[in-house]
Design an enzyme around this catalytic site. Structure first.
Site, PDB file in Angstrom:
ATOM      1  CD  GLU A   1      45.304  30.272  35.111  1.00 20.99           C
ATOM      2  OE1 GLU A   1      46.475  30.629  35.252  1.00 20.99           O
ATOM      3  OE2 GLU A   1      44.384  31.051  34.816  1.00 20.99           O
TER       4      GLU A   1
ATOM      5  CG  ASP B   1      43.844  32.861  37.657  1.00 21.28           C
ATOM      6  OD1 ASP B   1      43.013  32.171  38.287  1.00 21.28           O
ATOM      7  OD2 ASP B   1      45.044  32.934  37.977  1.00 21.28           O
TER       8      ASP B   1
ATOM      9  CE1 TYR C   1      42.933  36.369  39.377  1.00 17.71           C
ATOM     10  CE2 TYR C   1      43.669  38.631  39.058  1.00 17.71           C
ATOM     11  CZ  TYR C   1      43.657  37.306  38.662  1.00 17.71           C
ATOM     12  OH  TYR C   1      44.371  36.912  37.562  1.00 17.71           O
TER      13      TYR C   1
END
Length: 770
Positions: free
Chosen positions: A8, A104, A308
């Protein structure tokens, strides 16, 4: 043959390339023997603008609403075309036989990759990398356990449905409001109900009329206790009763009627999800929600020391338990090292019934430290304090319960009841972590509301008591508090609290927006001048309050968007059909546009520090830019005049001696008949300067003048003389018949591409002004 890995962001792509031994670096990608790693720049593709469907949509006109294309198109974002071209060429290479989606691991990340693949024309094999940290070990494990991309088709459907809902609602309602009220107004399915929460709070504050109440506290010599006129309140409603009670009680005797000691436990707080971390960072560190997310993203992507960020879970899964030892070990060279070492040696708490919950983790587990060894020297100040907050919570989660003992005394004097309470810790447990580390815990501590004395422990029921004195206090009910980012995030997360319908309360579990988008929604409201920061408070502007007043009531309610988020979750789980959801969204768009067009209201914001526009006589909103300069923006879109106040330094004329004018006759030939007169200007010589410093009364004098600079000329200037027949109405007539072209397009959606374009435009504008 090679596999193309699509990340990403460039930083993530380069790290994946390093782990996958892609040493050949090219513009926009890295290549190795087995893999080619490339990346997006956030988003490379967005939904097409209305003009892509019909030329008539280039004009913002009420007669063309609602716009309901049967299928929405995608297009490459203008500033990302070069990188998209790189990705497309790589996808079409003959030696690439499959694509690995490494964006992601979440709803928006899935959308980023799928749209790129769609516009690049890729229809081959695809796999999915799903990891929760960027450490080398996690990346290698993820690539050894790649999933079939088809398993995430429902997640992609939910993401695309979200984007479509934003387009159909945002584009249509924004154009309807803008054209109907001749004002730059935008609406969205999340931003409008969020703004409504703040305007409702402001209405409550303005309507608030405080009331006085009184409290009595009796001094029993060895301790104090509060008078309770009712079972659970210390408030006395009127002053006469309070004073009468004060006179009656001084010197009177009574006894202890109840003395109860109870031992209680307080379990550790759960680990952070994004929203909880944003709340604590706002309260303790004064971070905005956006600052927290950006800093957290850096800790995750660049330093790889947290998991994350964009998670909505505060739990971990059972497979993470075996990694806790290594995560503690990674803290050895930090201020948390000594405690982490003692935990590894003496054991730590793993709450299988409360913290380890596989069923409560959807896409990603809670935010916790990774196994990456921490080098504090690489962190800047903001990264360090946020990382410390995460690690402190992580260690608290692994600590024992806090155990305390509460002693509650109830005394009765002349039929009046008094209470006090003493709380003493038995085992500090997790509450001791912050003290040992020398940090402040985000969890509020238990405090004694009476500052009770340990003397209570020596009393027993029936012991006599005498009131030595009484303290009477007059207090007032506090006004409702404005939202801070911390409290607004809580309100958005628990939007069901603002809904009366019991069934809808249960359905609104997801709240307004998602943890990943809430910070951007708040920033968008501020950038559009609907909300402004005043210290830590978020205050709606008159323009923001007008927008909520004029927007369709249904769009201002958290019920609608909460239900949509619930349905998007069902689509992601494969429980609802995305096509049915989109058809419902289209029907809502028709209904909302019709409601705006039928309105007879007038857009008339009341600015306390407004100017009157010199061209259309409408109100001009004062806005302070990033470098502290005042801008005044005309709120009438058909005018759009904007001016800026600039402070300029001007030299004050001094009292220097005037120059001498010497007249000299120039010599001419003796036989000449003409004479010429030459004027020579000579100045009086000043004495040589003896020092660099001038006395206070010498040297040039300066003052500051405010100069008005036109930032954006009025559109009315090019149209000739303009007469506003409605200027005496306190606003302007909604231009239902007006078909003016809107050149400065208001933001209409809530997508990441919208935020990216707005941010880039703002940076360019600010750079040009500076």
């Amino acid at each position: 043959m090679k596999q193309l890995v699509l990340a990403e962001k460039p930083s993530v792509g380069r790290e994946l390339g390093r782990v996958l031994h892609c040493w050949k670096s090219e513009k926009g990608y890295r290549e190795g023997d087995d893999y080619i790693v490339t990346w997006a720049l956030g988003h490379l593709v967005e939904l097409a603008q209305p003009a892509a469907y019909s030329d008539r949509y280039r004009r913002w006109s009420l007669k063309d609403l609602p716009m309901l294309p049967p299928v929405l198109k995608q297009e490459v974002i203008e500033q990302s075309k070069e990188q998209f071209s790189v990705v497309k060429q790589l996808i079409q290479r003959k030696d690439v036989d499959s694509v690995i989606i490494a964006t992601d691991a979440g709803r928006e990340g899935e959308l980023v990759a799928r749209w790129i693949m769609k516009l690049a024309g890729y229809e081959g094999k695809a796999k999915r990398l799903w990891i929760s940290s960027q450490t080398e070990g996690a990346i290698k494990e993820g690539f050894s356990n790649l999933k079939d991309a088809k398993l995430y088709d429902d997640l992609y459907a939910a993401a695309e449905s979200r984007a479509a809902a934003d387009w159909y609602i945002g584009m249509n309602v924004t154009r309807a409001l803008t054209c109907h009220y001749d004002a730059k107004l935008s609406a969205g399915r999340v931003q409008t109900p969020t703004l409504a929460l703040m305007t409702q709070k402001e209405d409550e504050i303005e309507a608030f009329s405080g009331q006085f109440y009184w409290t009595l506290k009796a001094d029993f010599t060895d301790f104090t206790a509060s008078y309770y006129p009712t079972e659970d309140s210390i408030r006395i409603a009127d002053e006469q009763s309070a004073k009468q009670k004060e006179e009656e009680l001084v010197g009177k005797t009574g006894q202890v009627v109840s003395l109860e000691t109870v031992e209680r436990i307080e379990q550790p707080p759960l680990a952070y999800d994004l929203t909880e971390l944003q709340r604590d960072a706002n309260n303790l560190l004064d971070f905005s929600a956006k600052e927290t997310l950006d800093t957290l993203q850096s800790l995750y992507e660049q330093h790889k020391i947290v998991t994350y960020p964009r998670t909505d879970s505060r739990y971990i899964t059972s497979d993470i338990v075996s990694t806790l030892e290594k995560r503690l070990q990674a803290l050895d060279a930090t201020p948390f090292g000594s405690l982490a070492i003692s935990y590894r040696r003496q054991g730590y708490r793993v709450d299988q019934e409360r913290f380890v919950q596989d069923l409560k983790v959807s896409d990603h587990h809670a935010i916790i430290p990774t196994e990456q060894r921490v080098d504090l020297g690489r962190l800047n100040a903001r990264e360090r304090v946020l990382w410390e907050l995460i690690v402190l919570r992580f260690l608290e989660v692994l600590s024992p319960d806090y155990t305390y003992r509460t002693t509650t005394l109830v005394a009765e004097v002349q039929g009046s009841r008094f209470k006090t309470r003493l709380t003493l810790p038995v085992e500090q447990g997790w509450r001791d972590v912050a003290r040992i580390i020398g940090k402040r815990s985000a969890q509020p501590s238990l405090t004694d509301e009476e500052d009770a004395s340990p003397f209570l422990l020596s009393l027993k029921e029936g012991d006599p008591l005498t009131i030595a004195s009484v303290k009477l206090r007059r207090l007032s009910t506090p006004a409702p508090a404005r939202y801070t980012e911390a409290t607004l995030l809580s309100a958005m997360e628990h939007a069901g609290r603002f809904v009366e319908d019991a069934k809808l309360k249960k359905q609104l579990g997801g709240g307004l927006g998602t943890p990943a988008t809430r910070a951007d929604i708040i920033e968008k409201l501020i950038q559009n001048h609907y909300v402004e920061r005043q210290g830590k408070e978020l205050v709606p502007t008159p323009k923001g309050r007008e927008l909520v007043r004029l927007a369709p009531e249904e769009l201002c309610s958290p019920e609608l968007t909460g239900l949509w988020e619930q349905r998007l979750g069902a689509i992601a789980d494969g429980k609802e059909d995305s096509h049915r959801f989109i058809e419902d969204i289209k029907a809502h768009a028709v209904k909302l546009v019709d409601e705006v067009v039928r309105s007879s209201e007038i857009f008339s914001p009341r600015f306390s520090d407004a100017k009157q526009c010199p061209f259309c006589k409408g109100p001009m909103m004062k806005v302070v830019d990033d470098i502290g300069q005042n801008h005044f923006l005309c709120q009438r879109l058909s005018c759009s005049y904007e001016e800026m106040e600039i402070k300029k330094r001007v030299m004050v004329p001094g009292k220097e001696k005037p120059a001498k004018v010497v007249v000299k006759a120039k010599s001419v030939p003796a036989d000449g008949t003409k004479k010429r007169v030459v004027l020579k200007k000579t100045t009086v010589k000043k004495p040589a300067m003896q020092s660099f410093s001038l006395p206070d009364d010498q040297g040039p004098k300066f003052t500051w003048e405010t100069v008005i600079e036109v930032v954006r000329p009025s559109k009315l200037v090019s149209r000739g003389p303009h007469r506003d027949e409605h200027q005496d109405r306190g606003g302007w007539k909604p231009p239902v018949q007006s078909q003016h072209i809107v050149e400065d397009v208001p933001s209409s959606g809530g997508s990441f591409a919208d935020f990216l374009k707005a941010s880039e435009a703002r940076k360019k504008r600010d750079k040009k002004r500076k």
